[in-house]
Design a protein around this motif. Structure first.
Motif, PDB file in Angstrom:
ATOM      1  N   ALA A   1       0.709 -10.310 -13.592  1.00 27.78           N
ATOM      2  CA  ALA A   1       0.785  -9.495 -14.078  1.00 27.78           C
ATOM      3  C   ALA A   1       1.680  -9.062 -15.370  1.00 27.78           C
ATOM      4  O   ALA A   1       2.511  -9.752 -15.057  1.00 27.78           O
ATOM      5  CB  ALA A   1      -0.147  -8.481 -12.901  1.00 27.78           C
ATOM      6  N   TYR A   2       1.251  -8.599 -16.153  1.00 26.72           N
ATOM      7  CA  TYR A   2       1.912  -8.054 -17.438  1.00 26.72           C
ATOM      8  C   TYR A   2       2.227  -6.267 -16.464  1.00 26.72           C
ATOM      9  O   TYR A   2       1.218  -5.328 -16.601  1.00 26.72           O
ATOM     10  CB  TYR A   2       1.799  -7.589 -18.539  1.00 26.72           C
ATOM     11  N   GLY A   3       2.925  -5.783 -17.734  1.00 25.15           N
ATOM     12  CA  GLY A   3       3.359  -4.143 -17.397  1.00 25.15           C
ATOM     13  C   GLY A   3       4.497  -4.357 -17.971  1.00 25.15           C
ATOM     14  O   GLY A   3       5.865  -4.504 -18.776  1.00 25.15           O
TER      15      GLY A   3
ATOM     16  N   GLY B   1       3.048  -6.133  -9.456  1.00 23.56           N
ATOM     17  CA  GLY B   1       2.082  -7.435  -9.186  1.00 23.56           C
ATOM     18  C   GLY B   1       0.713  -7.015  -9.842  1.00 23.56           C
ATOM     19  O   GLY B   1       0.546  -5.874 -10.345  1.00 23.56           O
ATOM     20  N   VAL B   2       0.031  -7.284  -9.540  1.00 20.22           N
ATOM     21  CA  VAL B   2      -1.985  -7.233  -9.708  1.00 20.22           C
ATOM     22  C   VAL B   2      -1.921  -5.722  -8.713  1.00 20.22           C
ATOM     23  O   VAL B   2      -2.560  -5.967  -7.756  1.00 20.22           O
ATOM     24  CB  VAL B   2      -2.994  -7.976  -9.112  1.00 20.22           C
ATOM     25  N   PRO B   3      -2.826  -4.762  -9.884  1.00 22.81           N
ATOM     26  CA  PRO B   3      -3.563  -3.723  -9.229  1.00 22.81           C
ATOM     27  C   PRO B   3      -4.928  -3.938  -8.403  1.00 22.81           C
ATOM     28  O   PRO B   3      -5.614  -4.959  -9.038  1.00 22.81           O
ATOM     29  CB  PRO B   3      -3.805  -2.917 -10.180  1.00 22.81           C
ATOM     30  N   LYS B   4      -4.925  -3.343  -6.897  1.00 22.59           N
ATOM     31  CA  LYS B   4      -6.053  -3.812  -5.986  1.00 22.59           C
ATOM     32  C   LYS B   4      -6.634  -2.721  -6.106  1.00 22.59           C
ATOM     33  O   LYS B   4      -7.684  -2.663  -4.683  1.00 22.59           O
ATOM     34  CB  LYS B   4      -5.611  -4.538  -4.752  1.00 22.59           C
TER      35      LYS B   4
ATOM     36  N   THR C   1      -3.918   6.325  -2.079  1.00 24.47           N
ATOM     37  CA  THR C   1      -3.163   5.684  -1.179  1.00 24.47           C
ATOM     38  C   THR C   1      -3.867   4.385  -2.683  1.00 24.47           C
ATOM     39  O   THR C   1      -4.935   3.926  -3.409  1.00 24.47           O
ATOM     40  CB  THR C   1      -4.021   4.252  -0.403  1.00 24.47           C
ATOM     41  N   TRP C   2      -2.153   3.979  -3.327  1.00 27.89           N
ATOM     42  CA  TRP C   2      -2.186   3.096  -4.337  1.00 27.89           C
ATOM     43  C   TRP C   2      -2.249   1.166  -3.511  1.00 27.89           C
ATOM     44  O   TRP C   2      -1.394   1.083  -2.573  1.00 27.89           O
ATOM     45  CB  TRP C   2      -1.246   3.497  -5.928  1.00 27.89           C
TER      46      TRP C   2
ATOM     47  N   GLU D   1       0.748  -1.478   0.261  1.00 21.48           N
ATOM     48  CA  GLU D   1       0.137  -0.162  -0.497  1.00 21.48           C
ATOM     49  C   GLU D   1       0.717   1.486   0.222  1.00 21.48           C
ATOM     50  O   GLU D   1       1.636   1.337   0.745  1.00 21.48           O
ATOM     51  CB  GLU D   1      -1.028   0.061   1.260  1.00 21.48           C
ATOM     52  N   VAL D   2       0.743   2.268  -0.880  1.00 17.33           N
ATOM     53  CA  VAL D   2       1.905   3.438  -1.022  1.00 17.33           C
ATOM     54  C   VAL D   2       0.668   4.344  -1.944  1.00 17.33           C
ATOM     55  O   VAL D   2      -0.284   4.573  -1.819  1.00 17.33           O
ATOM     56  CB  VAL D   2       2.466   2.999  -2.271  1.00 17.33           C
TER      57      VAL D   2
END
Length: 463
Positions: free
Chosen positions: A281-283, A196-199, A209-210, A183-184
């Motif tokens: 996940a990709y990116g 990873g996977v966006p939540k 908060t991301w 959590e950022v």
């Protein structure tokens, strides 16, 4: 006279704690303060394996201050009276082990934790660390400083072989992989990108908060944190999230965006050679900071420095290299840094495969040209710290890969690669492990071939 030897129970307990003992029954001893890897002296620790990191980080670019709460779940591999975590430069406010206050002290870039009671071998335990400060990078020399870099609009946490310890407490060696939740929290309007996977994300009182989650084991140097003004594109590919980002200061229609836009296509091509893509996940992220003079295979979301796109044209080859690392280096990681060719040799070979597929030089031509230009006095295995990122690791490593292909034929070669990656998925490996696997699948001795192509001092005969 005997009075000088008559200790109270409290004084005895204090003395034992100061000595790193718990008084339980002698089953406990201090964990190692070093992973024992000569390429990164002082990095990593012994006595436990981390299973999971849950990180909550808040960063304000206005004063460069970071505050964090790390919850680390680990298993003791030996009876521990105390243990170490790598943490560079930040201040620790408190530490708890299994919910109880623990004693902590600093020893350079080490956080030394003494729990209230010893941790028996095999015990799963939780460490909570509250910390903060102004993060700084670590001097490296090969790729420039690694770790946390403040930027005018945010920050970039990145680097190899060390970087993670500049922004969270960690067992900072690829031999101890773990899963992550992150959590950022950053000021509204800034992106906070990680692995990873966006939540999802939410905003409150001027802060956003991301949230990110990486459910596959990840080496610590593969974690990243990129904060700032970015154009973020979200979508899906092959049923999985695909998140790319390009620094807002770079052109929206420039070569950077065009290159990372091919991420899904290139990953599919590589999956046809190496087996299924190994993550959820990709990116990719393109940064504008000129201090980042390299691209790095940060898990699920490689980071690309701006120098790869200065020619004004897209550069899908560097994307192929970093995506190949998702298999070679990220899914199957190094047990020790002296075997870094297992990462870079195969990723360089993936460049050759992609360029041939994309209308560039054939693999045979790339092999012939590099064979003629190679300095065979420089070894690929155990190249020394100064040689970790040299041509002997990348290019000579790729030559060894193609020499294996020539020796065993295409069918066996690609069966070896797919089988190796499937068998070792989410784990670590050494050169000896790989050679042993190749000989088992090929059904014949091949160690002399690897010795010649990876370590011999003269040009080897062509197979």
């Amino acid at each position: 006279m005997t009075r000088g030897w008559r200790w109270s129970a409290v004084a005895l307990a204090v003395a034992l704690l100061a000595a790193g003992c718990t008084g339980d029954d002698g089953r406990f001893r201090p964990g190692a303060a070093d992973a024992g890897d000569p390429y990164v002296p002082g990095a990593g620790n012994g006595g436990y394996d981390v299973d999971h990191y849950a990180l909550k980080v808040r960063y304000d670019p206005a004063d460069d201050r970071l505050t964090g709460q790390a919850t680390i779940t680990a298993t003791a591999t030996t009876g521990l009276s105390r243990f170490h975590l790598d943490l560079a430069g930040l201040t620790v406010d408190r530490v708890r082990v299994d919910g109880a206050p623990a004693t902590q002290r600093r020893d350079g870039n080490e956080l030394v934790v003494t729990p209230a009671r010893g941790l028996p071998a095999g015990k799963r335990f939780t460490v909570e660390v509250a910390y903060g400060g102004v993060p700084r990078s670590l001097p490296s020399g090969e790729l420039g400083d690694g770790g946390f870099h403040a930027t005018p609009d945010g920050a970039i946490a990145l680097g190899q072989p060390e970087s993670a310890s500049t922004w969270y407490p960690v067992n900072d060696h690829p031999s101890d992989k773990a899963t992550y939740d992150l959590e950022v929290t950053v000021p509204d309007g800034l992106a906070a990108l990680s692995n990873g996977v966006p939540k999802g994300r939410d905003s409150r009182a001027g802060w956003t908060t991301w949230r990110w989650a990486e459910g596959a084991p990840m080496a610590s140097y593969l974690t990243t944190l990129v904060i700032g003004n970015y154009r973020v594109s979200t979508g899906t590919h092959a049923g999985k999230p695909l998140v790319t980002a390009v620094a807002a200061g770079l052109p929206a229609d420039g070569p950077e965006a065009a290159s990372v836009a091919r991420t899904g296509e290139i990953a599919d091509f590589l999956a046809g050679r190496f087996g299924p893509y190994p993550f959820d996940a990709y990116g990719g992220i393109v940064v504008a900071d000129g201090r980042i003079r390299y691209a790095l295979e940060t898990q699920t979301r490689p980071v690309y420095g701006p120098g790869f796109f200065r020619g004004g044209r897209p550069n899908p080859t560097v994307v192929a290299h970093e995506l190949a690392h998702q298999w070679f280096g990220d899914s199957v990681s190094l047990a020790r840094w002296g075997d870094i060719w297992l990462n870079e040799g195969f990723a360089t070979y993936a460049e050759w495969l992609w360029d041939e597929h994309d209308g560039g030089p054939t693999v045979a031509r790339a092999f012939a040209e590099r064979y003629a230009a190679t300095d065979w006095t420089r070894p690929t295995v155990d190249p020394g710290r100064a040689g970790m990122f040299g041509d002997a690791v990348y290019q000579r490593g790729a030559l060894a890969v193609h020499a294996l292909r020539r020796a065993v034929g295409d069918e066996t070669f690609f069966r070896i690669l797919r089988g190796w990656l499937a068998e070792r998925r989410n784990g670590t490996a050494t050169t000896a492990d790989f050679v042993g696997y190749v000989e088992r699948v090929a059904g014949r001795p091949l160690r002399p071939l690897f010795d010649a192509w990876l370590a011999g001092a003269t040009a080897p005969a062509l197979p």
